[in-house]
Design a protein around this motif. Structure first.
Motif, PDB file in Angstrom:
ATOM      1  N   UNK A  98       0.819  -1.225   0.000  1.00 33.68           N
ATOM      2  CA  UNK A  98       0.000   0.000   0.000  1.00 33.68           C
ATOM      3  C   UNK A  98       0.847   1.267   0.000  1.00 33.68           C
ATOM      4  N   UNK A  99       1.811   1.340   0.920  1.00 36.82           N
ATOM      5  CA  UNK A  99       2.550   2.587   1.090  1.00 36.82           C
ATOM      6  C   UNK A  99       3.415   2.905  -0.112  1.00 36.82           C
ATOM      7  N   UNK A 100       4.079   1.916  -0.677  1.00 36.32           N
ATOM      8  CA  UNK A 100       4.945   2.177  -1.835  1.00 36.32           C
ATOM      9  C   UNK A 100       4.132   2.709  -3.007  1.00 36.32           C
ATOM     10  N   UNK A 101       3.008   2.086  -3.285  1.00 34.65           N
ATOM     11  CA  UNK A 101       2.176   2.550  -4.401  1.00 34.65           C
ATOM     12  C   UNK A 101       1.623   3.943  -4.152  1.00 34.65           C
ATOM     13  N   UNK A 102       1.230   4.227  -2.917  1.00 34.50           N
ATOM     14  CA  UNK A 102       0.694   5.557  -2.630  1.00 34.50           C
ATOM     15  C   UNK A 102       1.784   6.626  -2.659  1.00 34.50           C
ATOM     16  N   UNK A 103       3.004   6.274  -2.273  1.00 31.37           N
ATOM     17  CA  UNK A 103       4.126   7.208  -2.409  1.00 31.37           C
ATOM     18  C   UNK A 103       4.342   7.522  -3.888  1.00 31.37           C
ATOM     19  N   UNK A 104       4.355   6.501  -4.729  1.00 28.46           N
ATOM     20  CA  UNK A 104       4.533   6.706  -6.173  1.00 28.46           C
ATOM     21  C   UNK A 104       3.384   7.549  -6.725  1.00 28.46           C
ATOM     22  N   UNK A 105       2.154   7.240  -6.315  1.00 28.76           N
ATOM     23  CA  UNK A 105       0.997   8.042  -6.756  1.00 28.76           C
ATOM     24  C   UNK A 105       1.189   9.501  -6.385  1.00 28.76           C
ATOM     25  N   UNK A 106       1.589   9.762  -5.127  1.00 27.39           N
ATOM     26  CA  UNK A 106       1.780  11.139  -4.686  1.00 27.39           C
ATOM     27  C   UNK A 106       2.924  11.820  -5.429  1.00 27.39           C
ATOM     28  N   UNK A 107       3.960  11.056  -5.752  1.00 26.27           N
ATOM     29  CA  UNK A 107       5.066  11.631  -6.531  1.00 26.27           C
ATOM     30  C   UNK A 107       4.565  12.054  -7.913  1.00 26.27           C
ATOM     31  N   UNK A 108       3.680  11.263  -8.519  1.00 32.74           N
ATOM     32  CA  UNK A 108       3.099  11.664  -9.802  1.00 32.74           C
ATOM     33  C   UNK A 108       2.274  12.937  -9.648  1.00 32.74           C
ATOM     34  N   UNK A 109       1.696  13.135  -8.476  1.00 29.95           N
ATOM     35  CA  UNK A 109       0.897  14.339  -8.218  1.00 29.95           C
ATOM     36  C   UNK A 109       1.763  15.533  -7.819  1.00 29.95           C
ATOM     37  N   UNK A 111      10.849   5.211 -12.533  1.00 26.80           N
ATOM     38  CA  UNK A 111       9.657   5.509 -11.748  1.00 26.80           C
ATOM     39  C   UNK A 111       8.526   6.037 -12.602  1.00 26.80           C
ATOM     40  N   UNK A 112       8.850   6.944 -13.531  1.00 28.59           N
ATOM     41  CA  UNK A 112       7.811   7.491 -14.408  1.00 28.59           C
ATOM     42  C   UNK A 112       7.185   6.420 -15.287  1.00 28.59           C
ATOM     43  N   UNK A 113       7.945   5.341 -15.556  1.00 26.56           N
ATOM     44  CA  UNK A 113       7.382   4.269 -16.381  1.00 26.56           C
ATOM     45  C   UNK A 113       6.311   3.471 -15.633  1.00 26.56           C
ATOM     46  N   UNK A 114       6.128   3.754 -14.335  1.00 26.16           N
ATOM     47  CA  UNK A 114       5.033   3.140 -13.571  1.00 26.16           C
ATOM     48  C   UNK A 114       3.695   3.845 -13.801  1.00 26.16           C
ATOM     49  N   UNK A 115       3.700   4.940 -14.534  1.00 30.74           N
ATOM     50  CA  UNK A 115       2.466   5.703 -14.750  1.00 30.74           C
ATOM     51  C   UNK A 115       1.316   4.842 -15.274  1.00 30.74           C
ATOM     52  N   UNK A 116       1.526   4.004 -16.293  1.00 31.32           N
ATOM     53  CA  UNK A 116       0.401   3.171 -16.753  1.00 31.32           C
ATOM     54  C   UNK A 116      -0.129   2.225 -15.672  1.00 31.32           C
ATOM     55  N   UNK A 117       0.745   1.773 -14.779  1.00 32.36           N
ATOM     56  CA  UNK A 117       0.317   0.882 -13.688  1.00 32.36           C
ATOM     57  C   UNK A 117      -0.610   1.640 -12.742  1.00 32.36           C
ATOM     58  N   UNK A 118      -0.215   2.851 -12.376  1.00 32.52           N
ATOM     59  CA  UNK A 118      -1.022   3.664 -11.470  1.00 32.52           C
ATOM     60  C   UNK A 118      -2.352   4.035 -12.140  1.00 32.52           C
ATOM     61  N   UNK A 119      -2.306   4.382 -13.419  1.00 29.14           N
ATOM     62  CA  UNK A 119      -3.541   4.722 -14.140  1.00 29.14           C
ATOM     63  C   UNK A 119      -4.463   3.507 -14.206  1.00 29.14           C
ATOM     64  N   UNK A 120      -3.914   2.332 -14.499  1.00 30.89           N
ATOM     65  CA  UNK A 120      -4.740   1.119 -14.582  1.00 30.89           C
ATOM     66  C   UNK A 120      -5.409   0.826 -13.232  1.00 30.89           C
ATOM     67  N   UNK A 121      -4.657   0.958 -12.133  1.00 42.03           N
ATOM     68  CA  UNK A 121      -5.256   0.736 -10.809  1.00 42.03           C
ATOM     69  C   UNK A 121      -6.334   1.767 -10.516  1.00 42.03           C
ATOM     70  N   UNK A 122      -6.058   3.018 -10.873  1.00 38.73           N
ATOM     71  CA  UNK A 122      -7.038   4.089 -10.674  1.00 38.73           C
ATOM     72  C   UNK A 122      -8.321   3.783 -11.447  1.00 38.73           C
ATOM     73  N   UNK A 123      -8.186   3.431 -12.700  1.00 37.06           N
ATOM     74  CA  UNK A 123      -9.363   3.189 -13.530  1.00 37.06           C
ATOM     75  C   UNK A 123     -10.132   1.957 -13.080  1.00 37.06           C
ATOM     76  N   UNK A 124      -9.419   0.920 -12.655  1.00 35.62           N
ATOM     77  CA  UNK A 124     -10.097  -0.265 -12.137  1.00 35.62           C
ATOM     78  C   UNK A 124     -10.898   0.117 -10.895  1.00 35.62           C
ATOM     79  N   UNK A 125     -10.280   0.910 -10.002  1.00 31.81           N
ATOM     80  CA  UNK A 125     -10.967   1.356  -8.796  1.00 31.81           C
ATOM     81  C   UNK A 125     -12.187   2.208  -9.098  1.00 31.81           C
TER      82      UNK A 125
END
Length: 148
Positions: A24-35, A87-101
């Motif tokens: 949870x924390x690693x993904x949310x840190x990456x999400x916040x870094x994108x923000x 790290x920026x190459x994780x963007x599609x992963x974060x977007x996919x999780x966001x859209x699934x949610x």
């Protein structure tokens, strides 16, 4: 970089990815870094995570070259955490999780955030794997092949 439960010889890329960024924390840190979040204190306030856990996750993300540390852009003594190219190459992963949610975890009319394309002002279209000819691939249309 591996955790005590990880298997460095694991042949599955999903398992290796989850081992690194699947908590949870690693993904949310990456999400916040994108923000645009950069500083330890900002991550801590935003996430409400204990300082020791945040320090551990940030260290692991830096070791994995997902984040890099640099001096603060405003000239203060603070350090900032910035996404690397990896790290920026994780963007599609974060977007996919966001859209699934968005699709499966909110009731109709329930408030939630939406990812917007700054150029058009419109919501980012739903991501889906596509074949070379542009056809959307269903799970049944794919298979995993092991390579040496």
């Amino acid at each position: 970089m591996t955790s005590p439960k990880s298997m460095p010889d694991e042949p599955c890329p999903v398992a290796r990815s989850v081992d690194l960024i699947g908590d949870r924390w690693s993904l949310l840190i990456v999400r916040n870094a994108f923000d645009g979040m950069r500083r330890f204190g900002d991550f801590q306030r935003s996430l409400g995570v204990a300082r020791n856990i945040l320090s551990d996750r940030l260290r692991k993300l830096v070791e994995a070259e997902i984040l890099a540390m640099r001096g603060a852009s405003d000239g203060t003594a603070y350090q900032e955490y910035v996404l690397t190219e990896k790290g920026e190459s994780l963007f599609p992963v974060v977007v996919a999780l966001r859209q699934w949610g968005e699709q499966h975890l909110f009731t109709r009319g329930e408030r939630h955030s939406v990812l917007i394309d700054k150029r058009t002002g419109k919501a980012v279209p739903f991501m889906a794997p596509i074949a070379h000819d542009g056809v959307v691939l269903a799970p049944a249309a794919t298979e995993v092949q092991k390579i040496q």
